[in-house]
Motif scaffolding. Structure first.
Motif, PDB file in Angstrom:
ATOM      1  N   UNK A  22      -1.543  11.920   8.623  1.00  0.00           N
ATOM      2  CA  UNK A  22      -0.470  10.951   8.765  1.00  0.00           C
ATOM      3  C   UNK A  22       0.539  11.159   7.637  1.00  0.00           C
ATOM      4  N   UNK A  23       1.768  10.739   7.859  1.00  0.00           N
ATOM      5  CA  UNK A  23       2.812  10.791   6.832  1.00  0.00           C
ATOM      6  C   UNK A  23       2.441   9.777   5.751  1.00  0.00           C
ATOM      7  N   UNK A  24       2.610  10.117   4.481  1.00  0.00           N
ATOM      8  CA  UNK A  24       2.198   9.215   3.397  1.00  0.00           C
ATOM      9  C   UNK A  24       3.359   8.906   2.461  1.00  0.00           C
ATOM     10  N   UNK A  25       3.426   7.639   2.053  1.00  0.00           N
ATOM     11  CA  UNK A  25       4.415   7.186   1.069  1.00  0.00           C
ATOM     12  C   UNK A  25       3.668   6.486  -0.061  1.00  0.00           C
ATOM     13  N   UNK A  26       3.866   6.988  -1.258  1.00  0.00           N
ATOM     14  CA  UNK A  26       3.277   6.382  -2.456  1.00  0.00           C
ATOM     15  C   UNK A  26       4.277   5.410  -3.059  1.00  0.00           C
ATOM     16  N   UNK A  27       3.844   4.179  -3.316  1.00  0.00           N
ATOM     17  CA  UNK A  27       4.688   3.196  -3.989  1.00  0.00           C
ATOM     18  C   UNK A  27       4.174   2.980  -5.402  1.00  0.00           C
ATOM     19  N   UNK A  28       5.068   2.593  -6.281  1.00  0.00           N
ATOM     20  CA  UNK A  28       4.687   2.262  -7.647  1.00  0.00           C
ATOM     21  C   UNK A  28       3.868   0.970  -7.605  1.00  0.00           C
ATOM     22  N   UNK A  29       2.738   0.913  -8.308  1.00  0.00           N
ATOM     23  CA  UNK A  29       1.947  -0.326  -8.329  1.00  0.00           C
ATOM     24  C   UNK A  29       2.797  -1.507  -8.812  1.00  0.00           C
ATOM     25  N   UNK A  30       2.624  -2.643  -8.180  1.00  0.00           N
ATOM     26  CA  UNK A  30       3.426  -3.827  -8.502  1.00  0.00           C
ATOM     27  C   UNK A  30       3.175  -4.317  -9.924  1.00  0.00           C
ATOM     28  N   UNK A  31       1.912  -4.343 -10.329  1.00  0.00           N
ATOM     29  CA  UNK A  31       1.580  -4.751 -11.696  1.00  0.00           C
ATOM     30  C   UNK A  31       0.740  -3.666 -12.355  1.00  0.00           C
ATOM     31  N   UNK A  32       0.692  -3.694 -13.665  1.00  0.00           N
ATOM     32  CA  UNK A  32      -0.032  -2.664 -14.403  1.00  0.00           C
ATOM     33  C   UNK A  32      -1.503  -2.987 -14.603  1.00  0.00           C
ATOM     34  N   UNK A  33      -1.904  -4.194 -14.229  1.00  0.00           N
ATOM     35  CA  UNK A  33      -3.324  -4.536 -14.325  1.00  0.00           C
ATOM     36  C   UNK A  33      -3.993  -4.221 -13.001  1.00  0.00           C
ATOM     37  N   UNK A  34      -5.284  -3.948 -13.053  1.00  0.00           N
ATOM     38  CA  UNK A  34      -6.031  -3.581 -11.857  1.00  0.00           C
ATOM     39  C   UNK A  34      -7.452  -4.109 -11.959  1.00  0.00           C
ATOM     40  N   UNK A  35      -8.124  -4.099 -10.810  1.00  0.00           N
ATOM     41  CA  UNK A  35      -9.548  -4.378 -10.792  1.00  0.00           C
ATOM     42  C   UNK A  35     -10.299  -3.221 -11.439  1.00  0.00           C
ATOM     43  N   UNK A  36     -11.588  -3.378 -11.671  1.00  0.00           N
ATOM     44  CA  UNK A  36     -12.404  -2.408 -12.397  1.00  0.00           C
ATOM     45  C   UNK A  36     -12.361  -1.015 -11.774  1.00  0.00           C
ATOM     46  N   UNK A  37     -12.641  -0.907 -10.484  1.00  0.00           N
ATOM     47  CA  UNK A  37     -12.692   0.416  -9.842  1.00  0.00           C
ATOM     48  C   UNK A  37     -11.326   1.083  -9.828  1.00  0.00           C
ATOM     49  N   UNK A  38     -10.291   0.287  -9.634  1.00  0.00           N
ATOM     50  CA  UNK A  38      -8.947   0.854  -9.581  1.00  0.00           C
ATOM     51  C   UNK A  38      -8.542   1.406 -10.940  1.00  0.00           C
ATOM     52  N   UNK A  39      -8.991   0.771 -12.026  1.00  0.00           N
ATOM     53  CA  UNK A  39      -8.669   1.292 -13.365  1.00  0.00           C
ATOM     54  C   UNK A  39      -9.194   2.699 -13.553  1.00  0.00           C
ATOM     55  N   UNK A  40     -10.373   2.962 -13.011  1.00  0.00           N
ATOM     56  CA  UNK A  40     -10.949   4.314 -13.094  1.00  0.00           C
ATOM     57  C   UNK A  40     -10.080   5.282 -12.283  1.00  0.00           C
ATOM     58  N   UNK A  41      -9.712   4.871 -11.077  1.00  0.00           N
ATOM     59  CA  UNK A  41      -8.849   5.703 -10.234  1.00  0.00           C
ATOM     60  C   UNK A  41      -7.529   6.029 -10.918  1.00  0.00           C
ATOM     61  N   UNK A  42      -6.958   5.050 -11.617  1.00  0.00           N
ATOM     62  CA  UNK A  42      -5.651   5.257 -12.256  1.00  0.00           C
ATOM     63  C   UNK A  42      -5.717   6.372 -13.303  1.00  0.00           C
ATOM     64  N   UNK A  43      -6.821   6.489 -14.014  1.00  0.00           N
ATOM     65  CA  UNK A  43      -6.956   7.569 -15.000  1.00  0.00           C
ATOM     66  C   UNK A  43      -6.900   8.930 -14.319  1.00  0.00           C
ATOM     67  N   UNK A  44      -7.590   9.051 -13.202  1.00  0.00           N
ATOM     68  CA  UNK A  44      -7.577  10.304 -12.436  1.00  0.00           C
ATOM     69  C   UNK A  44      -6.176  10.545 -11.876  1.00  0.00           C
TER      70      UNK A  44
END
Length: 176
Positions: free
Chosen positions: A131-153
């Motif tokens: 599928x066609x994909x569009x990445x948006x900038x995250x609305x806020x800089x805080x995240x849940x625990x699992x997402x914080x790990x993803x953000x580092x990658x």
């Protein structure tokens, strides 16, 4: 392999995604993430601007389905008041929820765009589903625990893509 994490397009927010641009690409349906794509991950309800964006899409005959890895309670409480179809506990980037959304929308792959704020779930899942994909900038800089790990990658991937010339945009919010 790493190109599976590369979005087709990048925008700062969903509000840059316009019906006319989608129609030009033959897009008739949007699968969108919820948390940090439509609203902050800890915000319960849609903003008036998000409600207007949904209304604009509907007026232009573009279907929208919310797809989230979050739990049923969270996704239902956000989506039902808006009368927007949704899939909770989607297990992105796995393909089942993407196939389910496509089936419900009754659209071809080339007619659907996936919109989200994460490379490891939204973009990878959308790309794996062709599928066609569009990445948006995250609305806020805080995240849940699992997402914080993803953000580092994600930061490493985005840096690599930029060094290799695959992307020309740079976003401060992904660097932190």
């Amino acid at each position: 392999m790493l190109k599976m994490f590369l979005p087709d397009e990048h925008v700062h927010s969903i509000f840059e995604i316009r019906p006319d641009d989608l129609k030009e690409k033959g897009i008739k349906g949007i699968i969108t993430d919820l948390d940090n794509t439509l609203v902050a991950w800890d915000q319960k309800d849609a903003t008036k601007e998000v409600e207007q964006w949904f209304k604009l899409m509907k007026e232009n005959d573009i279907q929208v389905t919310i797809m989230s890895n979050n739990n049923e309670e969270r996704v239902t409480s956000f989506s039902e008041p808006l009368n927007i179809p949704f899939i909770h506990s989607a297990r992105k980037p796995l393909g089942q929820a993407f196939r389910q959304a496509r089936k419900v929308m009754k659209l071809e792959k080339k007619e659907i765009v996936v919109v989200g704020d994460q490379l490891l779930t939204d973009v990878l899942g959308g790309n794996r589903a062709n599928l066609y994909t569009i990445l948006v900038v995250p609305i806020v800089q805080t995240d849940g625990v699992f997402t914080r790990i993803n953000r580092k990658v994600e930061r490493r991937l985005l840096s690599w893509f930029q060094r290799k010339g695959y992307i020309s945009w740079e976003e401060e919010r992904w660097k932190k």
